[in-house]
Design a protein around this motif. Structure first.
Motif, short mmCIF file in Angstrom:
data_model
loop_
_atom_site.label_atom_id
_atom_site.label_comp_id
_atom_site.label_asym_id
_atom_site.label_seq_id
_atom_site.Cartn_x
_atom_site.Cartn_y
_atom_site.Cartn_z
N MET A 57 4.58 -11.00 -18.76
CA MET A 57 3.39 -11.32 -17.94
C MET A 57 3.69 -11.09 -16.47
SD MET A 57 1.28 -14.93 -17.56
CE MET A 57 0.65 -14.85 -19.24
N THR A 58 2.78 -10.42 -15.77
CA THR A 58 2.95 -10.18 -14.34
C THR A 58 2.61 -11.45 -13.56
OG1 THR A 58 2.32 -7.88 -14.66
CG2 THR A 58 2.24 -8.73 -12.42
N THR A 59 3.47 -11.81 -12.63
CA THR A 59 3.23 -12.99 -11.81
C THR A 59 2.55 -12.57 -10.51
OG1 THR A 59 5.17 -14.08 -12.72
CG2 THR A 59 4.30 -14.93 -10.64
N LEU A 60 1.41 -13.16 -10.24
CA LEU A 60 0.66 -12.86 -9.03
C LEU A 60 0.73 -14.03 -8.07
CD1 LEU A 60 -2.48 -11.24 -10.70
CD2 LEU A 60 -0.44 -10.11 -9.88
N THR A 61 0.64 -13.76 -6.78
CA THR A 61 0.69 -14.81 -5.78
C THR A 61 -0.57 -14.77 -4.95
OG1 THR A 61 1.67 -13.48 -4.01
CG2 THR A 61 3.18 -14.36 -5.65
N SER A 62 -0.73 -15.81 -4.13
CA SER A 62 -1.89 -15.85 -3.24
C SER A 62 -1.57 -15.27 -1.87
CB SER A 62 -2.37 -17.30 -3.10
OG SER A 62 -1.33 -18.12 -2.61
N THR A 63 -0.40 -14.58 -1.74
CA THR A 63 -0.09 -13.88 -0.50
C THR A 63 -1.16 -12.81 -0.25
OG1 THR A 63 2.27 -14.21 -0.87
CG2 THR A 63 1.63 -12.49 0.70
N ASP A 64 -1.60 -12.70 0.99
CA ASP A 64 -2.66 -11.74 1.30
C ASP A 64 -2.07 -10.35 1.47
OD1 ASP A 64 -4.90 -10.41 2.01
OD2 ASP A 64 -5.42 -11.66 3.73
N LEU A 65 -2.15 -9.55 0.43
CA LEU A 65 -1.67 -8.17 0.47
C LEU A 65 -2.67 -7.24 1.13
CD1 LEU A 65 -0.26 -7.88 -3.18
CD2 LEU A 65 1.03 -8.35 -1.07
N TYR A 66 -3.90 -7.69 1.28
CA TYR A 66 -4.98 -6.81 1.73
C TYR A 66 -5.81 -7.50 2.82
CZ TYR A 66 -3.69 -4.38 -2.57
OH TYR A 66 -3.00 -3.73 -3.57
N PRO A 67 -5.31 -7.52 4.05
CA PRO A 67 -6.04 -8.21 5.13
C PRO A 67 -7.38 -7.53 5.43
CG PRO A 67 -4.20 -6.95 6.02
CD PRO A 67 -4.05 -6.94 4.53
N SER A 68 -8.35 -8.35 5.79
CA SER A 68 -9.69 -7.84 6.09
C SER A 68 -10.44 -8.82 6.97
CB SER A 68 -10.47 -7.63 4.79
OG SER A 68 -11.67 -6.92 5.02
N ARG A 69 -11.59 -8.35 7.48
CA ARG A 69 -12.52 -9.15 8.28
C ARG A 69 -11.85 -9.65 9.57
NH1 ARG A 69 -16.74 -10.39 4.39
NH2 ARG A 69 -16.46 -8.76 2.82
N GLY A 70 -10.93 -8.85 10.12
CA GLY A 70 -10.30 -9.18 11.39
C GLY A 70 -10.98 -8.46 12.54
N ALA A 71 -10.28 -8.36 13.65
CA ALA A 71 -10.86 -7.75 14.85
C ALA A 71 -11.01 -6.25 14.71
CB ALA A 71 -9.99 -8.09 16.06
N THR A 72 -10.15 -5.63 13.90
CA THR A 72 -10.19 -4.18 13.74
C THR A 72 -10.16 -3.81 12.26
OG1 THR A 72 -7.77 -4.01 13.87
CG2 THR A 72 -9.02 -3.77 15.94
N GLU A 73 -10.61 -2.61 11.98
CA GLU A 73 -10.58 -2.08 10.62
C GLU A 73 -9.12 -1.74 10.26
OE1 GLU A 73 -14.12 0.44 8.75
OE2 GLU A 73 -12.83 1.64 10.04
N VAL A 74 -8.77 -1.98 9.00
CA VAL A 74 -7.40 -1.76 8.53
C VAL A 74 -7.43 -0.79 7.36
CG1 VAL A 74 -5.36 -2.85 7.51
CG2 VAL A 74 -6.71 -4.09 9.21
N ARG A 75 -6.53 0.18 7.38
CA ARG A 75 -6.43 1.13 6.27
C ARG A 75 -4.98 1.17 5.80
NH1 ARG A 75 -8.83 7.33 5.96
NH2 ARG A 75 -7.78 7.92 4.01
N VAL A 76 -4.75 0.76 4.54
CA VAL A 76 -3.39 0.69 4.01
C VAL A 76 -3.38 1.25 2.59
CG1 VAL A 76 -2.72 -1.29 5.42
CG2 VAL A 76 -3.71 -1.66 3.15
N PRO A 77 -2.23 1.77 2.13
CA PRO A 77 -2.14 2.25 0.75
C PRO A 77 -2.28 1.10 -0.24
CG PRO A 77 -0.32 3.10 2.08
CD PRO A 77 -0.99 2.03 2.89
N ARG A 78 -2.82 1.40 -1.38
CA ARG A 78 -2.94 0.42 -2.47
C ARG A 78 -1.54 -0.06 -2.87
NH1 ARG A 78 -6.92 0.55 -7.05
NH2 ARG A 78 -6.12 -0.83 -8.67
N LYS A 79 -1.40 -1.35 -3.10
CA LYS A 79 -0.12 -1.94 -3.46
C LYS A 79 -0.05 -2.33 -4.94
CE LYS A 79 0.86 -3.77 1.18
NZ LYS A 79 -0.24 -3.06 1.85
N ASP A 80 -1.10 -2.13 -5.69
CA ASP A 80 -1.16 -2.51 -7.09
C ASP A 80 -1.29 -1.29 -7.99
OD1 ASP A 80 -1.20 -5.43 -6.92
OD2 ASP A 80 -3.15 -5.20 -5.97
N PRO A 81 -0.90 -1.42 -9.27
CA PRO A 81 -1.18 -0.34 -10.23
C PRO A 81 -2.68 -0.14 -10.40
CG PRO A 81 0.34 -1.98 -11.15
CD PRO A 81 -0.22 -2.57 -9.89
#
Length: 297
Positions: free
Chosen positions: A1-25
């Motif tokens: 079983m894959t263990t998931l956390t509540s760490t924010d891997l995908y920040p959003s709704r901040g002062a600027t737009e963010v573009r990052v590579p996908r971190k999940d399968p």
């Protein structure tokens, strides 16, 4: 079983737009995970972020679901329910949410192995329904859905930690190339676009009619479209499109005489259950973002 956390891997709704590579399968199951999707089609889903099925349900089944859709939107009690969203101009019903709880007919569709089996195969686990709805897009002016990634909203406002969610849109009317069909940027699911701007409280009340918060900039959309192109989906009633939660997608207005209605089901892995919202002051209502994580059986 894959263990998931509540760490924010995908920040959003901040002062600027963010573009990052996908971190999940994209595909969470193994290549030999049993299910109704052939291996070659799974490879296409991983590459493009979507797959189509020419006839997921039969013509006779389409008629059953169409009658049930018509019954629901014609019911004054359903119209008065908060789960019904109306067009801002015409005041006609646009969507009815949590339809698998309102209607046993649509609950049976969710449990159909042709439907839930594909979700399990893609997500590699048992699944629950994060959201369901019927979309009613009558002719002569029904409004579209602006470009967006569902995951950006579900992460920011519902608290889904990871990209382990898949949607299916099942056509209940023919999808022409002119009546406001679904558009997807193939391959866009591999890039996360975190939108700029804070989430207003009770944002869902406005966004379900006309989305504002959580929409990408014109510059970002131009870049993504130049990189990936745009695919418009057409098909007969009974056809279906499965797509990854992070696909950039949208649909135009329907100004033709030809209606476009569909049933839309979102499956989330039971190993990716919602936590608190990552970028919103409060959770959205449960009829939009479920907190009942009971697996579909």
């Amino acid at each position: 079983m894959t263990t998931l956390t509540s760490t924010d891997l995908y920040p959003s709704r901040g002062a600027t737009e963010v573009r990052v590579p996908r971190k999940d399968p994209v595909l969470w199951g193994s290549p030999d995970t049993p299910g109704p999707i052939p291996a070659a089609h799974l490879e296409g889903f991983a590459r493009d972020g979507f797959l189509t099925v020419d006839q997921l349900i039969t013509p006779s089944e389409v008629q059953v679901y169409r009658r049930e859709l018509d019954r629901l939107i014609g019911d004054p009690a359903i119209r008065a329910d908060e789960r019904s969203i109306v067009e801002p101009k015409s005041q006609e019903i646009r969507s009815v949410f949590e339809v698998h709880r309102i209607s046993e007919v649509f609950a049976n569709l969710v449990r159909d192995e042709r439907v839930v089996g594909r979700a399990r195969q893609i997500l590699g686990s048992d699944v629950y329904v994060h959201q369901s709805r019927i979309n009613v897009k009558p002719g002569f002016g029904a409004s579209g859905f602006y470009w967006h990634s569902d995951f950006e909203t579900w992460h920011a406002e519902d608290g889904l930690p990871n990209m382990r969610t898949v949607s299916v849109s099942i056509a209940l009317t023919e999808n022409h190339d002119t009546n406001g069909g679904l558009m997807i940027m193939p391959g866009s699911h591999k890039t996360y676009l975190g939108c700029a701007g804070a989430t207003p409280e009770d944002n869902y009340k406005k966004s379900l009619q006309m989305q504002d918060a959580g929409t990408p900039s014109d510059e970002a959309l131009t870049d993504l479209a130049a990189e990936h192109g745009i695919r418009l989906f057409t098909g007969a009633a009974g056809s279906a499109t499965w797509f990854d939660c992070n696909c950039m997608h949208g649909s135009g207005d329907n100004i033709t005489p030809f209606p476009r209605s569909n049933v839309f089901i979102v499956f989330n892995s039971v190993e990716n259950t919602a936590v608190e919202p990552f970028a919103a002051p409060v959770r959205r209502p449960e009829f939009i973002g479920a907190r009942d994580f009971t697996p579909v059986r």
